[in-house]
Design a protein around this motif. Structure first.
Motif, short mmCIF file in Angstrom:
data_model
loop_
_atom_site.label_atom_id
_atom_site.label_comp_id
_atom_site.label_asym_id
_atom_site.label_seq_id
_atom_site.Cartn_x
_atom_site.Cartn_y
_atom_site.Cartn_z
N PHE A 3 -32.68 -12.80 -14.86
CA PHE A 3 -32.31 -11.44 -14.47
C PHE A 3 -31.11 -11.45 -13.53
N VAL A 8 -26.19 -7.13 -16.46
CA VAL A 8 -26.95 -5.89 -16.30
C VAL A 8 -27.99 -6.05 -15.19
N ILE A 12 -28.50 -3.70 -11.95
CA ILE A 12 -29.74 -2.97 -11.67
C ILE A 12 -30.18 -3.25 -10.23
N GLN A 178 -26.90 6.02 -14.25
CA GLN A 178 -26.40 5.37 -15.45
C GLN A 178 -26.92 3.93 -15.55
N THR A 179 -26.89 3.22 -14.42
CA THR A 179 -27.28 1.81 -14.43
C THR A 179 -28.74 1.62 -14.82
N ILE A 180 -29.62 2.52 -14.34
CA ILE A 180 -31.02 2.34 -14.71
C ILE A 180 -31.33 3.01 -16.05
N GLY A 181 -30.28 3.45 -16.73
CA GLY A 181 -30.43 3.84 -18.12
C GLY A 181 -30.96 5.25 -18.34
N LEU A 182 -30.84 6.11 -17.33
CA LEU A 182 -31.43 7.44 -17.49
C LEU A 182 -30.47 8.49 -18.04
N ASN B 237 -28.55 -0.50 -21.08
CA ASN B 237 -29.27 -0.79 -19.84
C ASN B 237 -30.78 -0.60 -20.05
N ARG B 238 -31.15 0.45 -20.78
CA ARG B 238 -32.58 0.67 -21.07
C ARG B 238 -33.14 -0.49 -21.88
N PHE B 240 -32.12 -3.48 -21.91
CA PHE B 240 -32.22 -4.66 -21.04
C PHE B 240 -33.47 -4.57 -20.16
N ILE B 241 -33.73 -3.37 -19.63
CA ILE B 241 -34.92 -3.21 -18.78
C ILE B 241 -36.18 -3.47 -19.61
#
Ligand code: HEM
Ligand code: FES
Lengths: 222, 246
Positions: A3, A8, A12, A178-182, B237-238, B240-241
């Motif tokens: 990680f 990415v 995060i 954006q980074t946490i994908g929301l 990013n999603r 990847f999480i």
């Protein structure tokens, strides 16, 4: 691949630590606003009557900052290395000044933080006004703040640092989402403007204290 | 119209380079940008000088080969347009035009305006495929795919791999490209099987190639001639999480 070595993953981590630092900024502003209600000395005393809470927060902040600063510098160095030869002419259509100066506003914040701790936490820079005791026998935080900010140089330094903080989170808040994908195409514009709005409100909230004091709206009658 | 060009000239990967000035004379507004450069090159041939080397192939905006930063913007700044589809009517008589190659450590310069973009191919080779056996072509509607998912996948698949996102990004990151490739497969049932592994190896390869990290400037989205959106980066990013918590 771990990680922490992933492009990415590290982003995060920046987003989580940045968000938690932002949460601290909000709580800290709430605490500061007690100055307008005349509760700041009581607040200070109450806080310091709970050393475990204070120390947990301090240790937490040190860890957050250490991680955020370490990866902030590492990512920036990598990003700079990714374009060894600069363009003779480059126009940024979308990227903002705030976004492109994250490392500089970040380092300014770090430098300011050291001064801020010396000033108000360790009370080493202005001892003559920083160790007063109020009528109820508490540390006179109100006196310390008002007399400090009467000094235009101190106020100026704080406001300059607040501009750096404001710029940092002007880009940072929407970046976290954006980074946490929301994000989606629909949310992005709204997230951007909300983030900028919050940055502006936090800036005004913090800057109001030195400004109000400089303009003589909040006075210390000792 | 007549134009003043400032073009990056560099003999080879390790030679020093510099902007060289040319005058493009009698340019018709109906010419494409590449045709304008062809005209300049013809004059250079007549004068016995070395022509300006630039990449091009389809000249119809689908191959992603033409790669020039024009006046500081990859592909010249006309909405959703590649260099080959940019026309001279966008310019005025007497304009100065700066033409430079994509600039990124991961795109070594070959000559003048030509760079080697095979780093993008290696990102795809790392994971941009489906390796499970899918059998013969399935009957229509045998694999149900919601229409909106198919649309997102098709939108992502529009990426032509030109590298304009990298050229535009202040960090020289290939995140938009990688995100498009990841999303295109992750939206479909066949691609979901390897989605977790794919996002990890493709982003790892991106970094290995020397591209920068994404700082969410979104400069790439404005430069993309195919309208690839940064929401695909959020999707990456999603992914990847999801892969990390698995
Ligand atoms: C009050 C303290 C701070 C707060 C609230 C804060 C907040 C943030 C936030 C929210 C982000 C966006 C994260 C993301 O992209 O998802 C960020 C990014 C960043 N921060 Fe901070 N930060 C603080 C202090 C610092 C310090 C002291 C540095 C010193 C190096 C720093 C350097 C950076 C850098 C370089 C980035 C951009 C990373 C990138 O995307 O390339 N920050 N910060
Ligand atoms: S030459 Fe094929 S896209 Fe421009």
């Amino acid at each position: 691949m771990g990680f922490l070595s992933s492009t990415v993953g590290r982003k995060i981590l920046m987003a989580i630590t940045g968000f938690l630092l932002l949460t601290f900024l909000c709580i800290h502003l709430l605490g500061n606003s007690f100055i307008y209600l005349g509760w700041i000395n009581a607040y200070g005393e109450r806080l310091h009557s709970m050393p475990p809470v204070v120390w947990a927060a301090r240790i937490g902040m040190v860890i957050l900052l250490a991680v955020h600063i370490f990866f902030g510098i590492k990512l920036t160095l990598e990003n700079n290395a990714a374009r060894p030869q600069a363009y003779a002419v480059k126009k940024n259509v979308r990227a903002t000044f705030a976004g492109r100066t994250m490392i500089w506003t970040g380092l300014l914040i770090a430098a300011f933080l050291i001064y801020h701790l010396l000033h108000f936490t360790l009370r080493m820079t202005n001892p003559e006004i920083s160790s007063g005791i109020d009528a109820m026998g508490r540390l006179d935080v109100f006196k310390m703040i008002v007399l400090s900010f009467k000094n235009i140089l101190i106020s100026g330094a704080y406001i300059a640092a607040l501009i750096a903080v404001g710029l940092h989170i002007f880009h940072g808040i929407q970046s976290v989402v954006q980074t946490i994908g929301l994000n989606s195409d629909k949310t992005l514009p709204c997230v951007e403007s909300t983030g900028r709005g919050i940055a502006f409100i936090l800036f005004l909230g913090y800057a109001s204290i030195p400004l109000v004091i400089i303009f003589g709206l909040l006075n210390f009658k000792g | 119209m007549d134009l003043k060009l400032y073009v990056w000239r560099q003999k080879g990967p390790d030679s020093p380079g510099k902007l060289e000035q040319f005058t493009a004379k009698n340019i018709s507004p109906d010419m494409s940008f590449l045709e304008m450069l062809d005209e300049v090159n013809e004059e250079l041939v007549k004068e016995g000088k070395e022509t300006i080397a630039f990449d091009h192939d389809c000249r119809e905006g689908i191959c992603g080969t033409c790669s020039q930063v024009i006046n500081g913007i990859p592909h010249g700044g006309q909405d959703k347009t590649t260099v080959c589809q940019l026309h001279m009517r966008k310019f005025k008589d007497g304009d100065s035009i700066y033409i430079e190659p994509w600039r990124a450590k991961a795109f070594p310069l070959v000559k003048d305006l030509i760079v080697d973009r095979s780093a993008l191919d290696r990102i795809i080779q790392a994971g941009g495929y489906v390796s499970n056996h899918t059998g013969g072509s399935p009957d229509g509607n045998a694999i149900l795919i919601p229409k909106p998912d198919a649309e997102v996948s098709m939108d992502a698949a529009e990426c032509i791999g030109c590298g304009g996102c990298v050229a535009a990004c202040p960090n020289g990151s290939a995140m938009l490209f990688t995100a498009a490739k990841v999303t295109q497969l992750a939206m479909l049932p066949q691609g979901k099987v390897e989605a977790a592994q794919r996002v990890c190896v493709m982003t790892e390869q991106m970094l290995k190639e020397g591209f920068g990290n994404c700082s969410n400037h979104y400069e790439c989205q404005d430069a993309c001639p195919k309208g690839i959106k940064v929401s695909f980066i959020a999707k990456l990013n999603r992914e990847f999480i999801k892969a990390s918590v698995k």
